[in-house]
Design a protein around this motif. Structure first.
Motif, PDB file in Angstrom:
ATOM      1  N   VAL A  46       0.853  -1.186   0.000  1.00  0.00           N
ATOM      2  CA  VAL A  46       0.000   0.000   0.000  1.00  0.00           C
ATOM      3  C   VAL A  46       0.890   1.237   0.000  1.00  0.00           C
ATOM      4  O   VAL A  46       1.827   1.330   0.790  1.00  0.00           O
ATOM      5  CB  VAL A  46      -0.930   0.000   1.230  1.00  0.00           C
ATOM      6  CG1 VAL A  46      -1.690   1.314   1.342  1.00  0.00           C
ATOM      7  CG2 VAL A  46      -1.887  -1.180   1.154  1.00  0.00           C
ATOM      8  N   GLY A  80       2.211   4.640   0.927  1.00  0.00           N
ATOM      9  CA  GLY A  80       2.076   5.368   2.180  1.00  0.00           C
ATOM     10  C   GLY A  80       2.129   6.882   2.010  1.00  0.00           C
ATOM     11  O   GLY A  80       2.036   7.617   2.987  1.00  0.00           O
ATOM     12  N   THR A 106       3.565  -1.510   3.658  1.00  0.00           N
ATOM     13  CA  THR A 106       3.386  -0.141   3.192  1.00  0.00           C
ATOM     14  C   THR A 106       4.700   0.295   2.562  1.00  0.00           C
ATOM     15  O   THR A 106       5.768  -0.095   3.038  1.00  0.00           O
ATOM     16  CB  THR A 106       3.112   0.811   4.375  1.00  0.00           C
ATOM     17  OG1 THR A 106       2.196   0.188   5.251  1.00  0.00           O
ATOM     18  CG2 THR A 106       2.548   2.134   3.900  1.00  0.00           C
ATOM     19  N   LYS A 138      -1.801   8.168  -2.094  1.00  0.00           N
ATOM     20  CA  LYS A 138      -1.664   7.435  -0.834  1.00  0.00           C
ATOM     21  C   LYS A 138      -2.846   6.481  -0.671  1.00  0.00           C
ATOM     22  O   LYS A 138      -3.995   6.853  -0.935  1.00  0.00           O
ATOM     23  CB  LYS A 138      -1.651   8.451   0.307  1.00  0.00           C
ATOM     24  CG  LYS A 138      -1.398   7.866   1.660  1.00  0.00           C
ATOM     25  CD  LYS A 138      -1.284   8.961   2.720  1.00  0.00           C
ATOM     26  CE  LYS A 138      -1.379   8.313   4.105  1.00  0.00           C
ATOM     27  NZ  LYS A 138      -1.025   9.218   5.182  1.00  0.00           N
TER      28      LYS A 138
END
Lengths: 429, 429
Positions: free
Chosen positions: A342, A344, A369, A402
């Motif tokens: 993911v 960040g 992340t 993000k």
């Protein structure tokens, strides 16, 4: 004045490079020196494990049949006829209602078919003879590690190409590998180019910077499993450079130069390659950074011209040099491992070409992340030290936000990847 | 006959061990040898980065003001008054409507305040003088990397205790560290005990097994960042053993013995510790495997008696020896990193005590799965090689089922953990 170059896609560049094999060689090293090397052969069991029926506990070996009647109310007594430590063998045969005191790891005496743990027994002495009492019954095979139950002689246990970690060292020792066949480290030479470069020990001068790429690449070579050889810096004279490249090539499997692959006027590399009759695999890749990476074949050797830009140089090494090194170490998964993480932080830049963004990978409770390094100017320097992944952003995409899921290539990883990267094709061009 | 021992909780054991510091020492190594070591000091910028205003592209440096009127229809012409490669400096001052041909990385000449990329210019020659034409306007500062924009002189860039990876090597080179202050590797001695042990080169004998723990631990020491010293095997004679321990202790920071810490009859270790006046920190831990791990302090040295059982020995090392080594390397997070993973197979055993299960960690799309090693007998041998994590199962729990989330400690990890392990206390006892 400006040379025209046609970029090829990243995947094609990787494929071209991987077709140019550096022939793997085997070397024998003593087991004490084997940690961190790669196995050049499968490790096979040279005996059953355990090699004999043995006791997993401290206790007494006896015949299960004799324990049938044992209860708390009616204990059964055994005559203790011997005592064996691990490594000793009980000579003779154990008879009915006899027991042998046995230590963890010791071989089960002939005639015995089970072991009772020390804690469950009570010692007695009568007329200088030791006896032992038990209050429960046992079954045949209780508390015995059977010969071959862990593995059979001849089984292949660890594959060629495996990184020798502490567990593999234990296996090697168990199966008698006092010398271990490991992959010989390919020798990777490095020549720095760029008249702006000072050596690390030189004081700064106007217009010049210290040569950091060389030491970065030397460490990357070592990390990838190669043997690094530094040939210093190119001179400003073409003939000297040509000679330096020829000499270096004679001592290495792969030669890397950093810098001098751009379209600037002072770049000797294309001319040197032409002069040496190298076959250029490609000299431009549809990626950022590192688009001006050049790879050429010279006989059975490879030449890499990596960019003088630190990020481009780093990326070029990991994508195109590392897998060739790892392959020559027999590694079955020589490429950087690709996974998902993911994002960040926002990454607002558009991506006209596939982009590899150096990033810091974090993991909490099994979720990854990634935070792009060097988004702000001050991060450019330390991003070198922090990066543990590349974020891979497909060409033709706009900025990323993000929270979005992105592809990442892991830089600190012990597993690696086969080729092509899993599901990389759809998201990658 | 059987010594009574009181087990202490795992966390208490870790804490006791970490209170016994091995004093870190600094050593200087050349930058070529620094990869894989740990920094003994913060790395500081000894100059601004970039150290001067420089060009990030090949192109021409000029005054932005002079480009105001430039359009496709009305190009503006500049007189090319010089040419500078990276590393060269343009002497003199650039005047209005003059330009200097500049290479990537070169210092911006005095008088110039922007750079136009080579591709956007057109060269012309008139009377042996080179001119250059542009068709767009530029702003002051365009395409200039400003002095200090990446980092300022004096900034602390990388902390003491950082593992020196290729990126850190690049930083060290950039800031003139031709020699690098690194943590001296603590010397960790190893003595194997157990009369059942054959050396790796010896042929098998009835009742005996090859000494695999020693080579496993030697590799674990190296992996943890220590310098391993193997003192061979204990003899069967008490006085000889005592002397061997005394001699070994004089040459090391930490001494490890494997085996001989059980409650069997032939274990000399407790007697030796008593004789040497060691202060025993603990000799039993409420955990499986590895409950009979002993740790003692002798002056400023530590003695570890690890179990002879390979799994117990492995776990004992990683939990209690590794963090002491890493701490002496200034590592701010010396413990194994703890995280969560999904159990990939049933683990039916009950856990009377905290259990550390060696397991294979897999990761797909940023999600961890762990599969316990050696659940079936044949896995016992190869589980040594496969393990990349410990599953941590709290004491007092029953079996765990596939799909449940469990705590894991990572064995192949570059981050580490502070103490106490995050949220480990509630789930851990």
């Amino acid at each position: 004045m400006v040379e025209k170059r046609t970029p090829i896609p990243v995947e094609e560049a990787v494929q071209k490079v991987m077709e140019s094999e550096i022939v793997p060689k085997t070397k024998w090293v003593s087991i004490e020196k084997a940690y961190g090397r790669y196995l050049a052969e499968d490790v096979k069991a040279d005996h059953d494990v355990p090699p004999f029926d043995k006791s997993p506990y401290d206790g007494f070996a006896l015949k299960a049949e004799n324990t049938k009647q044992a209860t708390r109310e009616h204990p059964v007594t055994f005559e203790v006829v011997g005592e064996i430590g691990a490594g000793s063998v009980f000579e003779g045969e154990v008879e009915d209602f006899q027991a042998v005191r046995i230590m963890t790891g010791a071989k089960i005496p002939d005639g015995c078919d089970c072991v009772i743990m020390l804690e469950l027994t009570k010692e007695k002495r009568k007329n200088n003879q030791v006896y032992m009492e038990i209050t429960r019954s046992l079954k045949k095979g209780d508390n015995i590690s059977l010969q071959g139950e862990d593995t059979k002689k001849g089984n292949s246990l660890v594959k060629k190409g495996t990184f020798i970690n502490p567990g593999v060292s234990a296996l090697l020792a168990t199966f008698g590998y006092s010398d271990v066949p490991v992959a010989k480290k390919p020798v990777i030479g490095l020549l720095a180019t760029g008249s702006e470069l000072l050596d690390v020990s030189e004081p700064l001068e106007p217009g010049k910077i210290r040569n950091s790429n060389a030491y970065m690449v030397l460490a990357q070579i070592e990390k990838a499993g190669g043997e690094a050889k530094y040939f210093g810096k190119f001179s400003d004279d073409f003939e000297d450079c040509l000679e330096a490249v020829e000499n270096a090539l004679s001592e290495v499997d792969i030669l890397i130069t950093t810098g001098g692959v751009s379209v600037g006027d002072y770049d000797y590399v294309p001319k040197i390659l032409e002069k040496l009759g190298a076959s250029v695999l490609f000299n431009k890749i549809g990626m950022r950074p590192g688009s001006v990476t050049t790879v050429a074949r010279l006989g059975n050797k490879l030449y890499y011209g990596l960019s003088g830009n630190p990020s481009a140089c780093y990326v070029g090494f990991e994508l195109f040099v590392r897998p060739v090194i790892q392959k020559s170490l027999f590694h079955p998964r020589p490429h950087l491992r690709k996974t998902k993480a993911v994002l960040g932080a926002d990454f607002p830049k558009p991506n006209p070409f596939t982009r590899f963004v150096r990033a810091k990978l974090e993991e909490h409770n099994g979720r990854y992340t990634v935070i792009p390094s060097g988004l702000d100017k001050s991060g450019v320097v330390t991003s070198l030290a922090d990066a543990s992944a590349f974020i891979v952003l497909a060409g033709g995409t706009r900025g990323y936000e993000k929270g979005m899921e992105v592809d990442v290539l892991l830089l600190e990883d012990w597993i690696g990847s086969e080729w092509p990267w899993n599901n990389i094709v759809p998201s990658y061009r």
